[in-house]
Each structure stands twice: as C-alpha cells, then as structure tokens.
Design a protein around this motif. Sequence first.
Motif, PDB file in Angstrom:
ATOM      1  N   SER A  79       1.052  -1.413  -0.177  1.00  0.00           N
ATOM      2  CA  SER A  79      -0.502   0.029   0.123  1.00  0.00           C
ATOM      3  C   SER A  79       0.496   0.877  -0.489  1.00  0.00           C
ATOM      4  CB  SER A  79      -1.011   0.034   1.603  1.00  0.00           C
ATOM      5  OG  SER A  79      -1.824   1.237   1.018  1.00  0.00           O
ATOM      6  N   ALA A  80       0.109   2.155  -0.858  1.00  0.00           N
ATOM      7  CA  ALA A  80       0.944   4.252  -0.624  1.00  0.00           C
ATOM      8  C   ALA A  80       0.747   3.927   0.683  1.00  0.00           C
ATOM      9  CB  ALA A  80       0.697   4.172  -1.981  1.00  0.00           C
ATOM     10  N   ALA A  81      -0.307   4.000   0.678  1.00  0.00           N
ATOM     11  CA  ALA A  81      -1.010   4.835   2.380  1.00  0.00           C
ATOM     12  C   ALA A  81      -0.686   3.793   3.329  1.00  0.00           C
ATOM     13  CB  ALA A  81      -1.312   5.699   1.666  1.00  0.00           C
ATOM     14  N   LEU A 120       5.065  -1.152   3.579  1.00  0.00           N
ATOM     15  CA  LEU A 120       4.351   0.010   2.647  1.00  0.00           C
ATOM     16  C   LEU A 120       5.115   1.008   1.844  1.00  0.00           C
ATOM     17  CD1 LEU A 120       2.917   2.261   5.809  1.00  0.00           C
ATOM     18  CD2 LEU A 120       2.030   1.328   4.377  1.00  0.00           C
ATOM     19  N   GLY A 121       4.396   1.679   0.401  1.00  0.00           N
ATOM     20  CA  GLY A 121       5.707   2.195  -0.213  1.00  0.00           C
ATOM     21  C   GLY A 121       4.919   2.201  -1.196  1.00  0.00           C
ATOM     22  N   ARG A 122       5.031   2.687  -2.369  1.00  0.00           N
ATOM     23  CA  ARG A 122       5.027   3.224  -3.716  1.00  0.00           C
ATOM     24  C   ARG A 122       5.402   2.226  -4.813  1.00  0.00           C
ATOM     25  NH1 ARG A 122       1.226   6.956  -5.307  1.00  0.00           N
ATOM     26  NH2 ARG A 122       1.866   8.094  -3.808  1.00  0.00           N
ATOM     27  N   THR A 163       6.725   1.049  -7.716  1.00  0.00           N
ATOM     28  CA  THR A 163       7.427   1.316  -8.980  1.00  0.00           C
ATOM     29  C   THR A 163       7.923   1.062 -10.863  1.00  0.00           C
ATOM     30  OG1 THR A 163       9.848   1.756  -8.549  1.00  0.00           O
ATOM     31  CG2 THR A 163       8.349   3.660  -7.503  1.00  0.00           C
ATOM     32  N   VAL A 176       9.741  -1.195  -5.340  1.00  0.00           N
ATOM     33  CA  VAL A 176       8.790  -0.678  -4.288  1.00  0.00           C
ATOM     34  C   VAL A 176      10.007   0.450  -4.220  1.00  0.00           C
ATOM     35  CG1 VAL A 176       7.267   0.251  -1.832  1.00  0.00           C
ATOM     36  CG2 VAL A 176       7.816  -2.639  -3.644  1.00  0.00           C
ATOM     37  N   ASP A 177       9.376   2.364  -4.218  1.00  0.00           N
ATOM     38  CA  ASP A 177      10.269   3.275  -3.945  1.00  0.00           C
ATOM     39  C   ASP A 177      11.047   2.757  -2.645  1.00  0.00           C
ATOM     40  OD1 ASP A 177       8.215   3.285  -1.881  1.00  0.00           O
ATOM     41  OD2 ASP A 177       7.511   5.427  -2.663  1.00  0.00           O
ATOM     42  N   LEU A 211      -4.215  -2.203  -8.343  1.00  0.00           N
ATOM     43  CA  LEU A 211      -4.350  -0.554  -8.466  1.00  0.00           C
ATOM     44  C   LEU A 211      -4.743   0.356  -8.894  1.00  0.00           C
ATOM     45  CD1 LEU A 211       0.322  -0.872  -9.143  1.00  0.00           C
ATOM     46  CD2 LEU A 211      -1.198  -0.036  -6.826  1.00  0.00           C
ATOM     47  N   ASP A 255      -5.986  10.439  -4.567  1.00  0.00           N
ATOM     48  CA  ASP A 255      -6.637  10.028  -2.892  1.00  0.00           C
ATOM     49  C   ASP A 255      -7.086  11.240  -2.057  1.00  0.00           C
ATOM     50  OD1 ASP A 255      -4.206  12.752  -2.133  1.00  0.00           O
ATOM     51  OD2 ASP A 255      -2.455  11.166  -3.395  1.00  0.00           O
TER      52      ASP A 255
END
Length: 382
Positions: A35-37, A73-75, A77, A88-89, A103, A123
């Motif tokens: 999850s990005a958040a 946790l991370g976006r 890429t 992930v970033d 996504l 978001d």
Amino acid sequence: MTNILILGAGYTGIAAAIRVATRTRRHGGKVTLVSAAPRFTERLRLHQTAAGERLDDHAIADIISGTGIDLVLGRVTALDPARHEVIVDGGRVIGYDKLIYALGTVTDLSTPGVAEHAYVYDDHDQAVRLAHRLGELDRGTVVVAGGGLTGVESATELAEAHPNLRVVLLSRGRPGSMMGDKARAYVDKAMARLGIQVRCGADVVKVLPDAVELSDGELVDSDATLWTAGTRGLPLAAEAGLTVDGQDRIVVDSALRSVSHPDVYAVGDAAAVRQPYGVMHGTCQGGIPTGLHAADALADGLLGRRVKALRFGYVHQPLSLGREDAVIQFTHPDDTPRRWYLTGRWAIAYKETVSSSPMPTYRLLKRGLVPVGLFRLTAGLK
C-alpha cells in the motif's frame, strides 16, 4: 509455500487480500499487501471530504490484523513479470509466485494544465487540499469539469456545503446522461435548486491558474477547478509488457488473469474485463466482486479445483445530490436504465447503504462469513 502479492489497498485490494489469505493460509499461502499509504481511503466519499466533512480514519494494519497478511508500505515503481518481482520506492524488491494487481486508475492528465492547476480525486490528501482551498474563499467560483456521476455528486456536494460560492459544472454532454429520462430530469431539478450553473456542450481544452479555456476560446473564471473528466490506468502495466487496452487497463481472461502473463490477476478499475455486453467500466459495483473472484480463482487454481468464469451485470446507478437528496437509477445488467428509479429520503438511505464503509464487510470476510454468492446477488453477478 506460495508467495501471493497484492498491489493496492483500496476497496478491491483489501477484499482480495483477505479472501485469498483466508482460503490459502492452511495450504501454504503467504500473502503480502503493498500500500502506498498507511490509512484506508474511502474513494467513494472523496466528494464529501472535499466539501469539508471529516470521515472515519482506518489504519490498513488494523483492517487486516489477524489475517496473517504482511503489509508493506510503499509506492510501486516497477513491475517485472518475467522475474516475478515488484520494485517499491526506495529500491526494495519483492518477489512473488502469484500477483493480484489492484492499483486502480488515476485521473487522466492529458488535458494541458490539469496536472498543474486542477484538483483531482486520486487520493485523500488532494481532496483535503480542495476542502482547505474552498474554506479560504468568502466568495468566488468553483468549476467542476466532467458531467459523469462523480462530477454531479461533487458539484451538488460543494454547492450545498458552500452556498456562498458559485458552482459551475462543465460537461460535454448532459450531466447524468447514462440515466433514464425521469431520473435525469430529477438530477437537473436538484442542481437548479442548489444554484449550480450547468454548461452542456462545454469542451475544456486547457486549465489555467484562475480559469478554464473552452474549445471556442471562451474563458470561464475559476477560483478552484475540480477535474473529474476521465481516468486511466497507471503506466506500470504497459511498461512491464503486460497487454493493456487503450486506457492502460490490463486485459484479462474470464478468470481475471492477464492474457499475456497468467500469473498476474487484475481487478477493479485496473482491469479490462470483457462480458457479453462489452467491457466493464469502472464503478464501485465491480470492485469488490472482481477482487473476490480473482482471489477465489487464484486459490482454486492452487488447490487444483475448477476455476470459474466471471459473469457480471450491473444493477443500479446510485447518485447522491448533497447530503439531503439522492437518486437511484436501476439498470439492466449492461448498465442501461430500467424504468424504475428512486428519489428523496428512500434514495438517501439506499445510497448510504450501498456506499457505506466496507469495514463490516472486511470483518466478516476475515471470519469467512461472507460467501462470494452474496456479492453476486448484491452486485449483479449472475
């Protein structure tokens, strides 16, 4: 052990993660959710957030607690389906045996100026920024670009919450054009009651810091512009070599597997799912059901069971018109309108029920108490 990776922790991704974890944990399934958040975003209610309403806050870690799902946790890429890896970033590499891509979509930023000068609903933070901007205005004009359901819900919500502001809805066609004549007329009356200025046939070609430019050269003054005119998939899938459609959605088979990379499942708005009536369009109705179907298809494949084809039909078009009104257009399975529609307080109750928080659903899924058949009944799956 089978490493199952789910990308995206929205409505669909969390449902898929809980379902596949529940079904595979006794058979060697290890599930990881990216999850990005850290917080869950109720995207169906971002127009309420933009209007200044404070919604319940839910940590994703709390939602999936007790399921055995690992949260990262991370976006995302990059995706490398040949190596079965996701980046992930920060450069972290996560391997997988099976992947569920949830996504979703993002706002189509191809119109000049949208990225720089418009507010979007990609978001929660962006909806909050719009709320703060509107709170700063004693008077002025808010332009909502896009006459689909999201545009209409946003225009009516903002007009009701900020009666001091002039709200202009710009739409290429008639707002709510997918609805039947009577329901659409009701929408028109509701917007007129709220003082919304509706401009049909308005083709926005550029967003400026203090205006939007139409195709005929007219400038419409704007102190804040909300863009709801179209979405598309992230470029990740196409860059990874997965087969995508013209909107960058992953093309899938009847089990929601990528037609080019069958170890990748795509669900919700991120998937181009063909049904007898055509390709499903992105709505909340198809989100959780496709996530659950993909989770079951993946689990059934691992357990050597027959994988069923997805059959989906729409049942309604629920539309809030501020906090005090709503209209529900009931539909045929192909989403064309039936004769029946619902308005007023009964429509409000109906809308709040179908768009309510998914937390009770997730709690039941964690306990294995919600069969997919229930979603087939409530979401139009046949």
